[in-house]
Write an enzyme that holds these catalytic residues in place. Structure first.
Site, PDB file in Angstrom:
ATOM      1  N   ASN A   3     -25.848 -23.038  -1.067  1.00  0.00           N
ATOM      2  CA  ASN A   3     -27.061 -22.307  -0.699  1.00  0.00           C
ATOM      3  C   ASN A   3     -27.405 -21.332  -1.814  1.00  0.00           C
ATOM      4  O   ASN A   3     -26.519 -20.823  -2.494  1.00  0.00           O
ATOM      5  CB  ASN A   3     -26.807 -21.526   0.604  1.00  0.00           C
ATOM      6  CG  ASN A   3     -28.013 -20.722   1.050  1.00  0.00           C
ATOM      7  OD1 ASN A   3     -29.135 -21.240   1.090  1.00  0.00           O
ATOM      8  ND2 ASN A   3     -27.818 -19.459   1.374  1.00  0.00           N
TER       9      ASN A   3
ATOM     10  N   HIS B 244     -29.170 -17.700  -2.318  1.00  0.00           N
ATOM     11  CA  HIS B 244     -29.633 -16.527  -1.566  1.00  0.00           C
ATOM     12  C   HIS B 244     -30.154 -15.490  -2.565  1.00  0.00           C
ATOM     13  O   HIS B 244     -29.491 -15.207  -3.569  1.00  0.00           O
ATOM     14  CB  HIS B 244     -28.481 -15.937  -0.737  1.00  0.00           C
ATOM     15  CG  HIS B 244     -28.925 -14.772   0.082  1.00  0.00           C
ATOM     16  ND1 HIS B 244     -29.652 -14.916   1.242  1.00  0.00           N
ATOM     17  CD2 HIS B 244     -28.796 -13.434  -0.117  1.00  0.00           C
ATOM     18  CE1 HIS B 244     -29.932 -13.721   1.728  1.00  0.00           C
ATOM     19  NE2 HIS B 244     -29.428 -12.804   0.926  1.00  0.00           N
TER      20      HIS B 244
ATOM     21  N   GLY C 259     -40.394 -24.803  -2.339  1.00  0.00           N
ATOM     22  CA  GLY C 259     -39.579 -25.757  -3.087  1.00  0.00           C
ATOM     23  C   GLY C 259     -39.435 -25.484  -4.568  1.00  0.00           C
ATOM     24  O   GLY C 259     -39.142 -26.399  -5.347  1.00  0.00           O
ATOM     25  N   THR C 260     -39.584 -24.224  -4.992  1.00  0.00           N
ATOM     26  CA  THR C 260     -39.411 -23.960  -6.428  1.00  0.00           C
ATOM     27  C   THR C 260     -37.947 -24.139  -6.847  1.00  0.00           C
ATOM     28  O   THR C 260     -37.675 -24.542  -7.973  1.00  0.00           O
ATOM     29  CB  THR C 260     -39.897 -22.551  -6.811  1.00  0.00           C
ATOM     30  OG1 THR C 260     -39.159 -21.577  -6.077  1.00  0.00           O
ATOM     31  CG2 THR C 260     -41.382 -22.392  -6.551  1.00  0.00           C
ATOM     32  N   ASN C 261     -37.022 -23.863  -5.941  1.00  0.00           N
ATOM     33  CA  ASN C 261     -35.609 -24.096  -6.275  1.00  0.00           C
ATOM     34  C   ASN C 261     -35.301 -25.585  -6.338  1.00  0.00           C
ATOM     35  O   ASN C 261     -34.555 -26.043  -7.205  1.00  0.00           O
ATOM     36  CB  ASN C 261     -34.697 -23.384  -5.274  1.00  0.00           C
ATOM     37  CG  ASN C 261     -34.576 -21.907  -5.581  1.00  0.00           C
ATOM     38  OD1 ASN C 261     -33.985 -21.533  -6.586  1.00  0.00           O
ATOM     39  ND2 ASN C 261     -35.165 -21.065  -4.749  1.00  0.00           N
TER      40      ASN C 261
HETATM   41  C1  GRF Z   1     -36.047 -18.329  -2.363  1.00  0.00           C
HETATM   42  O1  GRF Z   1     -36.103 -16.979  -2.727  1.00  0.00           O
HETATM   43  C2  GRF Z   1     -34.714 -18.627  -1.751  1.00  0.00           C
HETATM   44  O2  GRF Z   1     -33.656 -17.994  -2.378  1.00  0.00           O
HETATM   45  C3  GRF Z   1     -34.930 -18.071  -0.378  1.00  0.00           C
HETATM   46  O3  GRF Z   1     -36.241 -18.446  -0.027  1.00  0.00           O
HETATM   47  C4  GRF Z   1     -37.006 -18.612  -1.203  1.00  0.00           C
HETATM   48  C5  GRF Z   1     -37.541 -20.019  -1.171  1.00  0.00           C
HETATM   49  O4  GRF Z   1     -38.063 -20.449  -2.347  1.00  0.00           O
HETATM   50  N1  GRF Z   1     -33.888 -18.422   0.517  1.00  0.00           N
HETATM   51  P1  GRF Z   1     -38.417 -21.974  -2.672  1.00  0.00           P
HETATM   52  O5  GRF Z   1     -38.792 -22.681  -1.382  1.00  0.00           O
HETATM   53  O6  GRF Z   1     -37.243 -22.587  -3.364  1.00  0.00           O
HETATM   54  O7  GRF Z   1     -39.613 -21.868  -3.586  1.00  0.00           O
END
Ligand code: GRF
Length: 207
Positions: free
Chosen positions: A107, A109, A12-14
């Site tokens: 999304n 990626h 969940g860092t994003n």
């Molecule tokens: C990120 O690199 C995202 O782009 C990919 O999986 C990873 C998940 O990261 N699809 P997080 O869960 O947001 O930390």
């Protein structure tokens, strides 16, 4: 105000990057629900800290993939979301789901699409493939989601340098820090402001 639903599967860092941008007043929107495909995803803990509703909905709980997708559709509709973010969400949903929220799903990626994307290219595998190919530049892409993995119109891309001695893990961290956590909130902000227009599968920014 724009209501956002988020689908996650992992750390969940994003998701955190979007929460931080909202908390800092950089995005005028509210995350109303976070749904994880994995019960123990740390992303759920992050959401709870901000009193955001969290749910675990797994495809294993249903006897068909259609029922799983219908449950997700009903859930997001019931929360009146205007945008759904796949933030490290590891399941590829079909047109059944993506058509229900056309050009309302984005999304992130971790490569420069169309390189290293599509079926089989997820998580650390993307960075492993980039290193095996010997590319000197990689990056991240935020795109609208259409049916089929990593196929929708591209919103923002950001390049990141590949360095000698990189491992997939080192490269993954650099791509997150230098690209993903920057362009995902940026794209959400543009969407919230109504500045993204899709014409013939191409995204144009309007002011
Ligand atoms: C990120 O690199 C995202 O782009 C990919 O999986 C990873 C998940 O990261 N699809 P997080 O869960 O947001 O930390």
């Amino acid at each position: 105000m724009l209501k956002i639903g988020v689908l996650v599967s992992g750390g969940g860092t994003n998701l955190q990057a979007v929460i931080d941008a909202i908390e800092a007043g950089k995005i005028n929107a509210e995350i109303v629900t976070v749904v994880s495909s994995k019960k123990d995803a740390y992303a759920l803990e992050r959401a709870k800290k901000y009193n955001i509703e969290t749910l675990w909905i797994s495809k294993k709980q249903f006897d068909s993939f259609e029922k799983y997708e219908d449950t997700l559709i009903e859930h997001f509709k019931s929360r009146n979301v205007g945008l759904i973010i796949f933030a490290g969400f590891m399941i590829v949903l079909s047109g059944r789901f993506t058509d229900a929220f056309k050009n309302k799903i984005i999304n992130i990626h971790p490569s420069l699409i169309p390189s290293f994307c599509g079926s089989g290219f997820y998580g650390i595998k993307v960075h492993k493939a980039a290193l095996e190919k010997g590319v000197k530049v990689t990056g991240a892409t935020v795109h609208f989601v259409a049916s089929g993995a990593d196929t929708g119109p591209i919103i923002i891309q950001k390049a990141v340098e590949v360095k000698d001695g990189d491992t997939p893990e080192i490269l993954q961290k650099r791509v997150m820090e230098q690209a993903e956590w920057i362009i995902l909130p940026e794209a959400v902000d543009l969407f919230a402001k109504g500045k993204l227009v899709v014409e013939n599968n191409i995204v144009r920014r309007v002011d």
